[in-house]
Design an enzyme around this catalytic site. Sequence first.
Site, PDB file in Angstrom:
ATOM      1  N   ARG A  88       0.854  -1.198   0.000  1.00 57.45           N
ATOM      2  CA  ARG A  88       0.000   0.000   0.000  1.00 57.45           C
ATOM      3  C   ARG A  88       0.889   1.246   0.000  1.00 57.45           C
ATOM      4  O   ARG A  88       0.625   2.215  -0.699  1.00 57.45           O
ATOM      5  CB  ARG A  88      -0.953   0.019   1.202  1.00 57.45           C
ATOM      6  CG  ARG A  88      -1.623   1.380   1.408  1.00 57.45           C
ATOM      7  CD  ARG A  88      -2.861   1.343   2.278  1.00 57.45           C
ATOM      8  NE  ARG A  88      -2.741   0.533   3.455  1.00 57.45           N
ATOM      9  CZ  ARG A  88      -2.031   0.837   4.545  1.00 57.45           C
ATOM     10  NH1 ARG A  88      -1.367   1.976   4.614  1.00 57.45           N
ATOM     11  NH2 ARG A  88      -1.987   0.017   5.573  1.00 57.45           N
ATOM     12  N   TYR A 141     -17.167  15.736 -15.827  1.00 58.07           N
ATOM     13  CA  TYR A 141     -17.599  14.341 -15.707  1.00 58.07           C
ATOM     14  C   TYR A 141     -18.628  14.234 -14.570  1.00 58.07           C
ATOM     15  O   TYR A 141     -18.418  14.771 -13.477  1.00 58.07           O
ATOM     16  CB  TYR A 141     -16.375  13.460 -15.439  1.00 58.07           C
ATOM     17  CG  TYR A 141     -16.740  12.067 -15.017  1.00 58.07           C
ATOM     18  CD1 TYR A 141     -17.538  11.267 -15.833  1.00 58.07           C
ATOM     19  CD2 TYR A 141     -16.320  11.550 -13.798  1.00 58.07           C
ATOM     20  CE1 TYR A 141     -17.901   9.991 -15.441  1.00 58.07           C
ATOM     21  CE2 TYR A 141     -16.669  10.275 -13.405  1.00 58.07           C
ATOM     22  CZ  TYR A 141     -17.466   9.502 -14.224  1.00 58.07           C
ATOM     23  OH  TYR A 141     -17.833   8.241 -13.833  1.00 58.07           O
ATOM     24  N   ASP A 213      -8.172  18.522 -14.689  1.00 55.39           N
ATOM     25  CA  ASP A 213      -8.414  17.146 -15.112  1.00 55.39           C
ATOM     26  C   ASP A 213      -7.997  17.058 -16.575  1.00 55.39           C
ATOM     27  O   ASP A 213      -8.623  17.628 -17.457  1.00 55.39           O
ATOM     28  CB  ASP A 213      -9.902  16.808 -14.924  1.00 55.39           C
ATOM     29  CG  ASP A 213     -10.211  15.347 -15.241  1.00 55.39           C
ATOM     30  OD1 ASP A 213      -9.495  14.756 -16.077  1.00 55.39           O
ATOM     31  OD2 ASP A 213     -11.180  14.812 -14.686  1.00 55.39           O
ATOM     32  N   LYS A 238      -8.814   5.850 -19.205  1.00 51.18           N
ATOM     33  CA  LYS A 238      -9.152   6.341 -20.535  1.00 51.18           C
ATOM     34  C   LYS A 238      -7.932   6.245 -21.465  1.00 51.18           C
ATOM     35  O   LYS A 238      -7.427   5.177 -21.681  1.00 51.18           O
ATOM     36  CB  LYS A 238      -9.710   7.759 -20.413  1.00 51.18           C
ATOM     37  CG  LYS A 238     -10.811   7.892 -19.318  1.00 51.18           C
ATOM     38  CD  LYS A 238     -11.976   7.017 -19.604  1.00 51.18           C
ATOM     39  CE  LYS A 238     -13.146   7.038 -18.622  1.00 51.18           C
ATOM     40  NZ  LYS A 238     -13.005   7.419 -17.274  1.00 51.18           N
TER      41      LYS A 238
HETATM   42  N1  PLP Z   1     -12.428  12.560 -15.121  1.00 48.34           N
HETATM   43  C1  PLP Z   1     -12.998  12.399 -16.325  1.00 48.34           C
HETATM   44  C2  PLP Z   1     -12.883  13.505 -17.349  1.00 48.34           C
HETATM   45  C3  PLP Z   1     -13.699  11.235 -16.617  1.00 48.34           C
HETATM   46  O1  PLP Z   1     -14.279  11.096 -17.828  1.00 48.34           O
HETATM   47  C4  PLP Z   1     -13.791  10.218 -15.629  1.00 48.34           C
HETATM   48  C5  PLP Z   1     -14.533   8.962 -15.886  1.00 48.34           C
HETATM   49  O2  PLP Z   1     -15.243   8.819 -16.873  1.00 48.34           O
HETATM   50  C6  PLP Z   1     -13.202  10.430 -14.387  1.00 48.34           C
HETATM   51  C7  PLP Z   1     -12.503  11.600 -14.168  1.00 48.34           C
HETATM   52  C8  PLP Z   1     -13.294   9.400 -13.290  1.00 48.34           C
HETATM   53  O3  PLP Z   1     -12.412   8.349 -13.546  1.00 48.34           O
HETATM   54  P1  PLP Z   1     -12.644   6.816 -13.133  1.00 48.34           P
HETATM   55  O4  PLP Z   1     -13.849   6.341 -13.872  1.00 48.34           O
HETATM   56  O5  PLP Z   1     -11.376   6.157 -13.540  1.00 48.34           O
HETATM   57  O6  PLP Z   1     -12.876   6.791 -11.654  1.00 48.34           O
END
Ligand code: PLP
Length: 419
Positions: A88, A141, A213, A238
């Site tokens: 961890r 998101y 992000d 992604k």
């Molecule tokens: N940020 C964006 C732009 C996303 O599209 C997503 C998920 O679709 C996330 C964060 C969250 O990521 P995760 O699904 O890996 O938890």
Amino acid sequence: MANEAGAGPEDPRGPRGPGRGATARPSPAGRHTLGGMSDSYTHFETLAIHAGNTADPLTGAVVPPIYQVSTYKQDGVGGLRGGYEYSRSANPTRTALEENLAALEGGSRGLAFASGLAAEDCLLRTLLSPGDHVVIPNDAYGGTFRLFAKVVSRWGVDWSVADTSDPAAVRAAITPKTKVVWVETPSNPLLGITDIPAVAQIAREAGAKLVVDNTFATPYLQQPLALGADVVVHSLTKYMGGHSDVVGGALIVGDQGLGEELAYHQNAMGAVAGPFDSWLVLRGTKTLAVRMDRHSENATRIADMLTRHPRVSRVLYPGLPEHPGHEVAAKQMKAFGGMVSFQVEGGEEAAVAVCDRARVFTLGESLGGVESLIEHPGRMTHASAAGSALEVPADLVRLSVGIENVDDLLEDLQQALGK
Ligand code: PLP
């Protein structure tokens, strides 16, 4: 070294082990260090393949092994071999990925988590305390919005929504208690563009941290730290993973002190990336540059076709000259990425029907894999934003344009739209 750096996993003071030292990041027998790589090789494509990926000193294996292990034999009490004691706190495969991520984003520290949302949660609980305020984008998101609105707000953190593509709106949303300005650019699913240097300056003046992000762009197309951001967030699920076979998240920072604080919380909260997941993402980032080039080329062709299609009322793609964020995107991005959204004549049912008719585009959530995906954000990825300032148009369709032959993709969309 590791012992001096901090306490073990059972010790409330925090983790020790690689990456936790006050100075350099020790790795077993010199493995997984950048090995001067970031000094000698500055081009992205080379770093992507080599940073964190030094050959295994035991076998010469050119790919870091999957260290599927929870604990490590210690050379006497407190004598750690290379600094690892408990997975961890640190694991060599995860260290390799974290070094790779730090190099690709031009940061001093990368941290890998079990998902993008786990990374976001760790970041918010590191940076915020009850009474603090956060500015969040009016397009993000849905899960990020849910984290703010339904989880973090319960702990006494206030938030307000701003159109982050308008720096004046960000300035207006800031209060004396604002500690974080959160930006997604391009945003999910409306492909809005935020001027990172402009918003970074506003955040800095307010004493707040700018979090970007960078999931849609990836560091190949855009490097927020160099543009003034304090923290980069990724859903590694992604483009970074790139093959729809892993869920993961990351934080990358430039400031070493903040990196230490985040590492402390990563260990204290525990939502780390596992060794196999780390290995899969590390494999993915090696081909990120070539994939993003093809994603961007294919998406450009598709956006162009959609702008001329009679059943499409609006196309959202930052590569289009008429997109309101086109000029800013052209300044801060190398290309415009693989995500395209569009609105369909005929409203929600027509949009849903397009999603249902697609054949090469798979109907599914998520994005950023080699295969093309299509979805209806209002009923799928962004359903949790219904009724809020982040609600998406009902006639919206979102595409994650893959790296297949573009002619097959164009033909599929034309048949789905009804030519
Ligand atoms: N940020 C964006 C732009 C996303 O599209 C997503 C998920 O679709 C996330 C964060 C969250 O990521 P995760 O699904 O890996 O938890």
